[in-house]
Design a protein around this motif. Sequence first.
Motif, PDB file in Angstrom:
ATOM      1  N   PHE A 293       0.848  -1.187   0.000  1.00  0.00           N
ATOM      2  CA  PHE A 293       0.000   0.000   0.000  1.00  0.00           C
ATOM      3  C   PHE A 293       0.885   1.239   0.000  1.00  0.00           C
ATOM      4  O   PHE A 293       2.099   1.161   0.192  1.00  0.00           O
ATOM      5  CB  PHE A 293      -0.927   0.013   1.220  1.00  0.00           C
ATOM      6  CG  PHE A 293      -0.230  -0.306   2.514  1.00  0.00           C
ATOM      7  CD1 PHE A 293       0.487   0.659   3.213  1.00  0.00           C
ATOM      8  CD2 PHE A 293      -0.285  -1.585   3.042  1.00  0.00           C
ATOM      9  CE1 PHE A 293       1.137   0.369   4.402  1.00  0.00           C
ATOM     10  CE2 PHE A 293       0.361  -1.894   4.230  1.00  0.00           C
ATOM     11  CZ  PHE A 293       1.075  -0.920   4.907  1.00  0.00           C
ATOM     12  N   THR A 294       0.271   2.395  -0.198  1.00  0.00           N
ATOM     13  CA  THR A 294       1.001   3.660  -0.246  1.00  0.00           C
ATOM     14  C   THR A 294       1.270   4.162   1.168  1.00  0.00           C
ATOM     15  O   THR A 294       0.377   4.173   2.014  1.00  0.00           O
ATOM     16  CB  THR A 294       0.206   4.722  -1.022  1.00  0.00           C
ATOM     17  OG1 THR A 294      -0.069   4.223  -2.333  1.00  0.00           O
ATOM     18  CG2 THR A 294       1.002   6.015  -1.134  1.00  0.00           C
ATOM     19  N   THR A 295       2.495   4.568   1.407  1.00  0.00           N
ATOM     20  CA  THR A 295       2.900   5.125   2.697  1.00  0.00           C
ATOM     21  C   THR A 295       3.299   6.580   2.502  1.00  0.00           C
ATOM     22  O   THR A 295       4.089   6.902   1.614  1.00  0.00           O
ATOM     23  CB  THR A 295       4.084   4.342   3.286  1.00  0.00           C
ATOM     24  OG1 THR A 295       3.696   2.981   3.490  1.00  0.00           O
ATOM     25  CG2 THR A 295       4.520   4.944   4.608  1.00  0.00           C
ATOM     26  N   TYR A 296       2.744   7.461   3.341  1.00  0.00           N
ATOM     27  CA  TYR A 296       3.044   8.886   3.282  1.00  0.00           C
ATOM     28  C   TYR A 296       3.998   9.236   4.422  1.00  0.00           C
ATOM     29  O   TYR A 296       3.739   8.910   5.584  1.00  0.00           O
ATOM     30  CB  TYR A 296       1.759   9.715   3.391  1.00  0.00           C
ATOM     31  CG  TYR A 296       0.831   9.515   2.219  1.00  0.00           C
ATOM     32  CD1 TYR A 296       0.909  10.337   1.100  1.00  0.00           C
ATOM     33  CD2 TYR A 296      -0.106   8.493   2.220  1.00  0.00           C
ATOM     34  CE1 TYR A 296       0.065  10.147   0.018  1.00  0.00           C
ATOM     35  CE2 TYR A 296      -0.958   8.286   1.147  1.00  0.00           C
ATOM     36  CZ  TYR A 296      -0.866   9.117   0.045  1.00  0.00           C
ATOM     37  OH  TYR A 296      -1.686   8.923  -1.029  1.00  0.00           O
ATOM     38  N   VAL A 297       5.093   9.901   4.081  1.00  0.00           N
ATOM     39  CA  VAL A 297       6.153  10.211   5.031  1.00  0.00           C
ATOM     40  C   VAL A 297       6.185  11.714   5.285  1.00  0.00           C
ATOM     41  O   VAL A 297       6.039  12.520   4.353  1.00  0.00           O
ATOM     42  CB  VAL A 297       7.520   9.738   4.502  1.00  0.00           C
ATOM     43  CG1 VAL A 297       8.634  10.126   5.463  1.00  0.00           C
ATOM     44  CG2 VAL A 297       7.502   8.228   4.301  1.00  0.00           C
ATOM     45  N   VAL A 298       6.370  12.083   6.538  1.00  0.00           N
ATOM     46  CA  VAL A 298       6.481  13.485   6.944  1.00  0.00           C
ATOM     47  C   VAL A 298       7.622  13.596   7.942  1.00  0.00           C
ATOM     48  O   VAL A 298       7.719  12.778   8.869  1.00  0.00           O
ATOM     49  CB  VAL A 298       5.180  13.998   7.594  1.00  0.00           C
ATOM     50  CG1 VAL A 298       5.387  15.389   8.192  1.00  0.00           C
ATOM     51  CG2 VAL A 298       4.046  14.018   6.586  1.00  0.00           C
ATOM     52  N   GLU A 299       8.499  14.570   7.725  1.00  0.00           N
ATOM     53  CA  GLU A 299       9.434  14.939   8.786  1.00  0.00           C
ATOM     54  C   GLU A 299       8.917  16.222   9.407  1.00  0.00           C
ATOM     55  O   GLU A 299       8.978  17.298   8.812  1.00  0.00           O
ATOM     56  CB  GLU A 299      10.861  15.127   8.283  1.00  0.00           C
ATOM     57  CG  GLU A 299      11.778  15.516   9.429  1.00  0.00           C
ATOM     58  CD  GLU A 299      13.246  15.379   9.121  1.00  0.00           C
ATOM     59  OE1 GLU A 299      14.045  15.287  10.085  1.00  0.00           O
ATOM     60  OE2 GLU A 299      13.597  15.376   7.944  1.00  0.00           O
ATOM     61  N   GLN A 300       8.393  16.106  10.607  1.00  0.00           N
ATOM     62  CA  GLN A 300       7.769  17.222  11.298  1.00  0.00           C
ATOM     63  C   GLN A 300       8.813  18.015  12.073  1.00  0.00           C
ATOM     64  O   GLN A 300       9.573  17.464  12.862  1.00  0.00           O
ATOM     65  CB  GLN A 300       6.686  16.700  12.248  1.00  0.00           C
ATOM     66  CG  GLN A 300       5.866  17.773  12.936  1.00  0.00           C
ATOM     67  CD  GLN A 300       4.918  17.185  13.979  1.00  0.00           C
ATOM     68  OE1 GLN A 300       5.169  16.109  14.522  1.00  0.00           O
ATOM     69  NE2 GLN A 300       3.835  17.891  14.253  1.00  0.00           N
ATOM     70  N   VAL A 301       8.843  19.316  11.816  1.00  0.00           N
ATOM     71  CA  VAL A 301       9.748  20.235  12.497  1.00  0.00           C
ATOM     72  C   VAL A 301       8.897  21.310  13.169  1.00  0.00           C
ATOM     73  O   VAL A 301       7.690  21.380  12.951  1.00  0.00           O
ATOM     74  CB  VAL A 301      10.753  20.854  11.504  1.00  0.00           C
ATOM     75  CG1 VAL A 301      11.649  19.776  10.907  1.00  0.00           C
ATOM     76  CG2 VAL A 301      10.024  21.615  10.408  1.00  0.00           C
ATOM     77  N   PRO A 302       9.487  22.152  14.036  1.00  0.00           N
ATOM     78  CA  PRO A 302       8.685  23.179  14.700  1.00  0.00           C
ATOM     79  C   PRO A 302       7.868  24.010  13.720  1.00  0.00           C
ATOM     80  O   PRO A 302       8.371  24.468  12.692  1.00  0.00           O
ATOM     81  CB  PRO A 302       9.743  24.025  15.419  1.00  0.00           C
ATOM     82  CG  PRO A 302      10.835  23.064  15.710  1.00  0.00           C
ATOM     83  CD  PRO A 302      10.874  22.140  14.535  1.00  0.00           C
ATOM     84  N   GLY A 303       6.590  24.190  14.047  1.00  0.00           N
ATOM     85  CA  GLY A 303       5.684  24.951  13.206  1.00  0.00           C
ATOM     86  C   GLY A 303       4.870  24.110  12.257  1.00  0.00           C
ATOM     87  O   GLY A 303       3.972  24.631  11.582  1.00  0.00           O
ATOM     88  N   ASP A 304       5.128  22.800  12.186  1.00  0.00           N
ATOM     89  CA  ASP A 304       4.384  21.912  11.288  1.00  0.00           C
ATOM     90  C   ASP A 304       3.146  21.373  11.994  1.00  0.00           C
ATOM     91  O   ASP A 304       3.242  20.758  13.062  1.00  0.00           O
ATOM     92  CB  ASP A 304       5.258  20.741  10.840  1.00  0.00           C
ATOM     93  CG  ASP A 304       6.278  21.147   9.799  1.00  0.00           C
ATOM     94  OD1 ASP A 304       6.218  22.303   9.334  1.00  0.00           O
ATOM     95  OD2 ASP A 304       7.135  20.321   9.451  1.00  0.00           O
ATOM     96  N   LEU A 305       1.991  21.580  11.369  1.00  0.00           N
ATOM     97  CA  LEU A 305       0.729  21.023  11.853  1.00  0.00           C
ATOM     98  C   LEU A 305       0.362  19.851  10.944  1.00  0.00           C
ATOM     99  O   LEU A 305       0.090  20.033   9.755  1.00  0.00           O
ATOM    100  CB  LEU A 305      -0.381  22.073  11.821  1.00  0.00           C
ATOM    101  CG  LEU A 305      -1.787  21.599  12.200  1.00  0.00           C
ATOM    102  CD1 LEU A 305      -1.839  21.107  13.642  1.00  0.00           C
ATOM    103  CD2 LEU A 305      -2.819  22.713  11.985  1.00  0.00           C
ATOM    104  N   VAL A 306       0.379  18.646  11.489  1.00  0.00           N
ATOM    105  CA  VAL A 306       0.079  17.433  10.737  1.00  0.00           C
ATOM    106  C   VAL A 306      -1.388  17.084  10.933  1.00  0.00           C
ATOM    107  O   VAL A 306      -1.850  16.926  12.066  1.00  0.00           O
ATOM    108  CB  VAL A 306       0.973  16.257  11.188  1.00  0.00           C
ATOM    109  CG1 VAL A 306       0.638  14.999  10.392  1.00  0.00           C
ATOM    110  CG2 VAL A 306       2.440  16.613  11.029  1.00  0.00           C
ATOM    111  N   LEU A 307      -2.119  16.957   9.813  1.00  0.00           N
ATOM    112  CA  LEU A 307      -3.524  16.565   9.844  1.00  0.00           C
ATOM    113  C   LEU A 307      -3.602  15.111   9.388  1.00  0.00           C
ATOM    114  O   LEU A 307      -3.308  14.793   8.228  1.00  0.00           O
ATOM    115  CB  LEU A 307      -4.362  17.458   8.926  1.00  0.00           C
ATOM    116  CG  LEU A 307      -4.258  18.967   9.173  1.00  0.00           C
ATOM    117  CD1 LEU A 307      -5.187  19.724   8.223  1.00  0.00           C
ATOM    118  CD2 LEU A 307      -4.584  19.313  10.616  1.00  0.00           C
TER     119      LEU A 307
END
Length: 804
Positions: A293-307
Amino acid sequence: MSSGPRAAFVPFPTHLDLKEFVNSRENIVFATRITCKSIDDYPLEDFENLVYTHVIRTGKPLVIEGFEKRLDQNLFSPDWLKKYLGKKVENCWDQVGQKNVQYTIQHYLNNMPKLAENVASRRDSRVEPQRLYLKDIDCPKEWQTSLEKVIPPPLFYLNDRPKAFNGPGSRYDGMPPYPRTRDGTPIAKAGDLMSSLPPEMRAENLMCYIGHEGTYTAAHREMCGSLSQNLMVDASNGEPENYKKTRPGSSVWFMTETFERQLVSEYWKSMLGHDLDLEKHFASLAAWKKAPFTTYVVEQVPGDLVLVPPLSVQQVWNRGTRTMKVAWNRTTVETLQWALDEELSRARAICREEQYKNKAIIFYSLEKYSKLLEEDPGEDHAGVDALWDDFEYLFKMFTDILLSESFSTGLPAEKKTEYLEFTGDVTCSYCRCNIFNRFLTCEACIDGAETYDVCMDCYVFGRSCRCISKLKWVEQFRWKDLEARHEKWRSQIMKHFENDEYVVDHPVFTDVRAQETQKSVAELCQEQLRVRPWVDCKKPMPPAIPSDSESEQVHDRRASKRRKANSRKANSKSPKKTAKPKTRRKAEDTERCHTCKPRPIWTLKHCSTCDLQYCYGCLFRLFDLPPQQAMQSPNWQCPKCQKVCSCASCNKKPDKMLAPYQPKRLLLGHDTYKVADERSVESLVDLRQSNAGWMKKFQSTKNHFYAERFEKLKLEADEARLALDETRNIPAPEMVQSNGMTFDSNLTVMDDGDSIIREDSQPNNFPVDPFLELNNTFMTLDDVIETALGPSVDPMLDPALGMV
């Protein structure tokens, strides 16, 4: 949990090159990013439409970056926490020891550089470094007040109405022009329907998470299908702090789409050997790379709002010396529907406590919206129209709730129903889910002041106290009051849509009940109370009814003994003795299950065509038929009559032209007795048993068995996307354009020339989970079952032992 090999925990390497990792596989992509700047000058309605279309409707994650410029850096800092909350004692989760340890916030923050360095510079693979995660702590009130002024109101915690704010999507006047009631309340829907509950019933889920290098959150889905928002407010930047060196902080997120949830769950069970609903496994990089399946990757840094989209599987890995995040969940009409259809049944299966009171949210939201819409001026307004749509959506769910709780019209009326005023704190003693109205209680099983209360769904499934029967009915709302509210809200909807092109057909509840062809859950409980025997809880418990798997094992052992005995007799030279004829005594209240062994009659489902019967445990594990579904079928035909029986005797008769039924899901087994009330029993289905042995029989080709199953689930996910929201007339997601704001198929802001995907780079080093590779191929279910089992082993200690 059933015994079997399971993928082991493999930590992410300290120097992980995310860009190279994402580019290594087509099924791994970066999640879409937009900036606060790109949406800052547009109406809030456009921003709402973007979030709804991308996150809820298409089920993909979205990241909004740039909030660090809007946050008070002095407030959202470790120094502020030390100064004002430093002496506060919190539970810190020890992820190695799997226990809570208590530290003051100041002590934990002061030692984060040492904790992070111990993980990052780990040299001795035989010693597991400390992983102490300060998670699920209450968010300071000062932080909540500050965030409420910055986060768009539709996305914020417990939002009950449009409010003025200064964040992205706000207009220059700071307040969208909604019609108002006489007391000045905007006639608009809430961003979080949890706000409809009375304050004492709400679930407090605005939490803070402070972690260091190597701390993580295992793969999981958000409770009750709710929407998750996660904002990183601070992280170490690599500069020395208090004369201690630090490492740059960030969090790596792996997420999946909403519509691939069944495929993800099947992959977790069949290939990793873990039940996703238990939230105990952190998947390795190799597991994500090999995922179908498809995997979505995020590198979250200060100021990032992940929905995070609803029902998305997510796991998080913290990097660096320090990460500080604030997270909260929201409930909408869509998440309520998913909760009723899927998530509550999963929660009941594993006995996970339901904190959100979903059915109560539906009831109180209808009451709130009804009062608002009574003062609707009737003018055309998109916000008010959306409120009417949600009101009707909630009404349909409320109708389904009443249908499930309706008593039978063909059985004698329940005259001894106890009334208990609804306070929102009654939970099932077995599954721990919240009970909205009707439930069953046992007057004999009173442990001190604690009564034994069981929800209707659990009782139909065979769960109850040891008494099994003679339970009493309790309701928390007068039934006539619920019917009166239903009629009031129905009339309100019919009157509003009577001159509208949108066809609305909501009959009165008595007509809806008369048209229903299936028995309600309450009616099934009434019938089961009459057929199930009463057991005196004061007497010693009788031996447990063996499951179908246990019966097979007993049968195999007895067959082996017979073979050995016959072999000895054949070799013996002693004269044969005349054996006395033996008669097998059969109990009057038992009959043989066609698949396993004799069982009590009330635990069997009898075929309406032939004289066979199947126990509910076999129907559940072998034929994907829950007890409720079997009980609701008045003219139920057994698997043999349907030519799909999987038992050995039927499979040996080719003249019958049987096509054995292949179970659609792998059940690993889960011991609910460890979680449920100690007075509990399972009388119909033993969830501790797995169906892996049965699924093994259908491996026509060893290497392609699960590939075929994954492909089928992938097609089902594609079909679900095409059929999404056809009744709500939502615009297609390929192109969204409103007031000069345009998004492409990925909902990337097109009028901003800057790249929206941050590409961070660090050296690449991937550990391979040995469980996932066997001669460069997936381990099949045959390998899973036949591989020798051993104690839990950390693959970092011995690379040859990668499964437990």
